[in-house]
Scaffold this motif. Structure first.
Motif, PDB file in Angstrom:
ATOM      1  N   SER A 122       0.838  -1.203   0.000  1.00  0.00           N
ATOM      2  CA  SER A 122       0.000   0.000   0.000  1.00  0.00           C
ATOM      3  C   SER A 122       0.871   1.251   0.000  1.00  0.00           C
ATOM      4  O   SER A 122       0.519   2.257  -0.623  1.00  0.00           O
ATOM      5  N   SER A 123       2.045   1.194   0.655  1.00  0.00           N
ATOM      6  CA  SER A 123       2.965   2.332   0.578  1.00  0.00           C
ATOM      7  C   SER A 123       3.401   2.531  -0.863  1.00  0.00           C
ATOM      8  O   SER A 123       3.456   3.656  -1.359  1.00  0.00           O
ATOM      9  N   CYS A 124       3.706   1.418  -1.531  1.00  0.00           N
ATOM     10  CA  CYS A 124       4.150   1.502  -2.924  1.00  0.00           C
ATOM     11  C   CYS A 124       3.064   2.186  -3.758  1.00  0.00           C
ATOM     12  O   CYS A 124       3.356   3.030  -4.607  1.00  0.00           O
ATOM     13  N   LEU A 125       1.813   1.821  -3.507  1.00  0.00           N
ATOM     14  CA  LEU A 125       0.707   2.425  -4.254  1.00  0.00           C
ATOM     15  C   LEU A 125       0.636   3.931  -3.999  1.00  0.00           C
ATOM     16  O   LEU A 125       0.579   4.729  -4.941  1.00  0.00           O
ATOM     17  N   THR A 126       0.664   4.333  -2.732  1.00  0.00           N
ATOM     18  CA  THR A 126       0.502   5.770  -2.453  1.00  0.00           C
ATOM     19  C   THR A 126       1.773   6.561  -2.757  1.00  0.00           C
ATOM     20  O   THR A 126       1.697   7.725  -3.114  1.00  0.00           O
ATOM     21  N   PHE A 127       2.942   5.921  -2.621  1.00  0.00           N
ATOM     22  CA  PHE A 127       4.184   6.628  -2.953  1.00  0.00           C
ATOM     23  C   PHE A 127       4.224   6.987  -4.448  1.00  0.00           C
ATOM     24  O   PHE A 127       4.790   8.003  -4.827  1.00  0.00           O
ATOM     25  N   THR A 128       3.659   6.093  -5.272  1.00  0.00           N
ATOM     26  CA  THR A 128       3.848   6.267  -6.719  1.00  0.00           C
ATOM     27  C   THR A 128       2.620   6.834  -7.426  1.00  0.00           C
ATOM     28  O   THR A 128       2.662   7.044  -8.628  1.00  0.00           O
ATOM     29  N   THR A 129       1.513   7.023  -6.700  1.00  0.00           N
ATOM     30  CA  THR A 129       0.301   7.500  -7.345  1.00  0.00           C
ATOM     31  C   THR A 129      -0.165   8.762  -6.642  1.00  0.00           C
ATOM     32  O   THR A 129      -0.360   8.746  -5.430  1.00  0.00           O
ATOM     33  N   SER A 130      -0.339   9.842  -7.373  1.00  0.00           N
ATOM     34  CA  SER A 130      -0.762  11.078  -6.731  1.00  0.00           C
ATOM     35  C   SER A 130      -2.225  10.949  -6.322  1.00  0.00           C
ATOM     36  O   SER A 130      -2.977  10.187  -6.927  1.00  0.00           O
ATOM     37  N   PRO A 131      -2.632  11.679  -5.290  1.00  0.00           N
ATOM     38  CA  PRO A 131      -4.022  11.602  -4.835  1.00  0.00           C
ATOM     39  C   PRO A 131      -5.015  11.865  -5.973  1.00  0.00           C
ATOM     40  O   PRO A 131      -6.059  11.226  -6.043  1.00  0.00           O
ATOM     41  N   THR A 132      -4.680  12.794  -6.859  1.00  0.00           N
ATOM     42  CA  THR A 132      -5.581  13.089  -7.974  1.00  0.00           C
ATOM     43  C   THR A 132      -5.773  11.863  -8.851  1.00  0.00           C
ATOM     44  O   THR A 132      -6.890  11.513  -9.226  1.00  0.00           O
ATOM     45  N   GLU A 133      -4.653  11.212  -9.169  1.00  0.00           N
ATOM     46  CA  GLU A 133      -4.741  10.002 -10.001  1.00  0.00           C
ATOM     47  C   GLU A 133      -5.582   8.946  -9.318  1.00  0.00           C
ATOM     48  O   GLU A 133      -6.410   8.284  -9.943  1.00  0.00           O
ATOM     49  N   LEU A 134      -5.378   8.830  -7.996  1.00  0.00           N
ATOM     50  CA  LEU A 134      -6.104   7.806  -7.245  1.00  0.00           C
ATOM     51  C   LEU A 134      -7.615   8.025  -7.318  1.00  0.00           C
ATOM     52  O   LEU A 134      -8.372   7.112  -7.656  1.00  0.00           O
TER      53      LEU A 134
END
Ligand SMILES: Nc1ncnc2c1ncn2[C@@H]1O[C@H](COP(=O)(O)OP(=O)(O)OP(=O)(O)O)[C@@H](O)[C@H]1O
Ligand SMILES: [Mg+2]
Lengths: 269, 289
Positions: free
Chosen positions: A122-134
């Protein structure tokens, strides 16, 4: 307060950064399911290797992954100890009420590896994906729900607004805390009641400014003629690319591997 | 002991060890004497606020020491609260910190934390309100019903009520109307004159600083660029402009007059001084009356 690594976004251009955010979310969901469906060491090994692959490809310094683990270290130790002492079967070691069985050891190892992998992923997901993209991706993924009148766009807009204000509010909390500390507010000592009371000088200004900001944003949106999701187009279109397909294929191979391992070898749990 | 504050090789880095690392204060050493009025100037982001926050222990310096009355303020980290009563800090836009039901109680918050009670507390609050020019009628109102300028005054009064040895004000006049700035500034000078406390004033207005400061700290990119008496600092206009700063307009005008051969003194900093310098000149030349 601001150096919490968990949930932060690090801009970059690694392969993982460039993956379609929708693909990343779907893969993450599938990953959660797989990690809890590993019943022997071979299957666990495959998923761990898959996690490691993604962490390496993300190009983010291991330091930050360690930092995100630091937050949950106590939960990990606690749950693994519980599992260690509550295994079934014949004990190999016993003292007073504590007994360790081979089953207990396996369970402790599995729960530790699973939690660590989950946090890392989950860190990998949030580290590499901006909140907007998410939020964008979530909106797209939930689009079918529109058929049952689920307000997908509104929810996504609320999510992105909320995410947008997390750092702002953190910064504001920091500022207000500093200002009250400068006036001698004591937040570090005293009993529970005193400490809760000490929060009042922080919470009230925080709420006041949060409401003020909310009104400001609402006004600003109205000034720009925002009127809900109908007929809105996007500036940034997201498309599936070859790399997303490759990622899915890798995931499928991992799922296949786990299934094969589970059925060919006996489980240890 | 004559010096209140002594900074030794002070340094601070934000977000150490992250990609967002930023050195905000770099190797600053200086001493401030008791009762001085110090101006602090520097372009945006030069580290003024960061430096100020280290003076009362709100931020712990990564490098170096802050000595208050000759003792390192971080000697006993548990007692850092006491330092905050001695070095009062008014933040940029301090009106956001108001929270009590009435203005009176909000001003009393800091003094109460310091341990003041009863009549002493009441006196401290009323004196502080008077110093900042808050009318007694406002004391019973909710702080959220005040105007922006009045909120600012209430917040400043809350710090003054603690009667700190050193008062640090971070751009107290930012965002006020010209009249409000003027009044607030003269109230701060009055406070300094009557209480004989040390005052540090951060401001982007060279005119304000020129009028009130004894000495000036000039910050540039986190470093201490100059720490000299006011006249000396503003005589070095070229150097200031390299740091993205200017001398007061009236100083510029007077220098231009000097260059054209008029007999006016050097280092005129305020309009009042300029007035006193120009009047005899005009009378002598017989152009007036
Ligand atoms: N909380 C923070 N986290 C990271 N960097 C910061 C933080 N606060 C300030 N900085 C950085 O540190 C540097 C110095 O900031 P500081 O607030 O001390 O400047 P300043 O001189 O007070 O500027 P201004 O005149 O605009 O108030 C700036 O470059 C700023 O970007
Ligand atoms: Mg500042």
């Amino acid at each position: 307060m601001r150096d919490v690594a968990f949930g932060q976004y690090f801009p970059g251009s690694s392969l993982v950064h460039r993956l379609d955010p929708r693909a990343k979310i779907l893969m993450f969901i599938a990953y959660i399911v797989i990690i809890f469906c590993t019943f022997n060491y071979a299957a666990l090994g495959i998923t761990t290797a898959f996690t490691a692959l993604f962490l390496i490809l993300s190009g983010i310094s291991p330091k930050f992954y360690f930092k995100s683990l630091k937050v949950i270290i106590f939960i990990v130790i606690f749950t693994s100890l519980l599992n260690l002492f509550y295994g079934s079967g014949a004990p190999i070691w016993q003292w007073w009420i504590f007994r360790i069985t081979p089953n207990g050891i396996h369970r402790a190892v599995f729960v530790t590896v699973r939690i660590i992998c989950l946090i890392l992923a989950s860190s990998c997901l949030t580290f590499t994906t901006s909140p907007t993209e998410l939020t964008d991706a979530i909106e797209r993924l939930m689009k079918p729900l529109k058929a049952v009148r689920f307000p997908v766009h509104e929810i996504a807009m609320m999510m992105s607004l909320a995410l947008r204000f997390v750092p702002t509010l953190l910064e504001e909390t920091d500022k207000i805390m500093q200002a009250q500390k400068a006036r001698g507010a004591d937040m570090e000592s005293g009993n529970l009641f005193k400490r809760v009371k000490a929060l009042i000088p922080i919470l009230i200004p925080l709420f006041v400014s949060a409401f003020r900001r909310a009104y400001d944003v609402a006004t600003a949106m109205e000034c720009r003629c925002y009127r809900g999701g109908a007929g809105r187009t996007r500036m940034k279109q997201i498309h599936l690319a070859a790399r997303d397909v490759i990622a899915f294929v890798t995931l499928a191979l991992v799922i296949g591997g786990v299934i094969v391992c589970n059925s060919l070898m006996s489980g240890v749990l | 002991m004559n010096c209140v504050l002594e900074l030794k090789n002070l340094g601070f880095v934000y977000g150490k060890g992250t990609p967002f690392e930023k050195r905000a204060v770099d190797n600053v050493s200086l001493t401030i004497k008791r009762g001085e009025f110090i101006g602090v100037i520097g372009h945006t982001g030069s580290g003024k606020s960061t430096l100020m926050q280290m003076l009362n222990g709100l931020m712990r310096p990564g490098e170096g020491q802050v000595l208050l009355d000759g003792r390192d303020i971080w000697e006993q980290p548990k007692k850092i609260r006491e330092v905050r009563f001695k070095v009062g800090m008014v933040f940029q836009y301090p009106e956001y910190q108001l929270f009590e039901e009435t203005v009176y109680r909000d001003i009393a918050f800091g003094a109460k934390n310091k341990g003041l009670e009863g009549d002493a507390l009441d006196k401290a609050v009323r004196d502080a309100a008077d110093f900042t020019g808050l009318k007694p009628a406002l004391l019973d109102k909710s702080p959220f019903d005040l105007s922006g300028g009045e909120k600012r005054r209430a917040a400043i009064a809350g710090v003054i009520a603690m009667n700190p040895e050193v008062l640090v004000l971070d751009e107290p006049t930012a965002g006020l109307d010209p009249m409000g700035r003027e009044v607030l500034l003269s109230q701060i000078t009055r406070y300094h004159k009557e209480c004989h406390n040390t005052v540090l004033l951060v401001s982007h207005s060279m005119e304000d600083i020129a009028r009130v400061a004894d000495r000036i700290i000039v910050m540039n990119k986190g470093k201490l660029a100059m720490f000299e008496p006011t006249k000396e600092v503003f005589r070095r206009g070229d150097e200031l402009s390299r740091y993205g700063l200017k001398v007061p307009q009236i100083t510029n005008i007077m220098q231009a007059l000097r260059r054209r051969g008029f007999d006016v003194p050097e280092g005129v900093l305020t309009v009042d001084e300029a007035f006193d310098a120009l009047l005899p000149l005009l009378q002598k030349e017989g152009k007036l009356w």
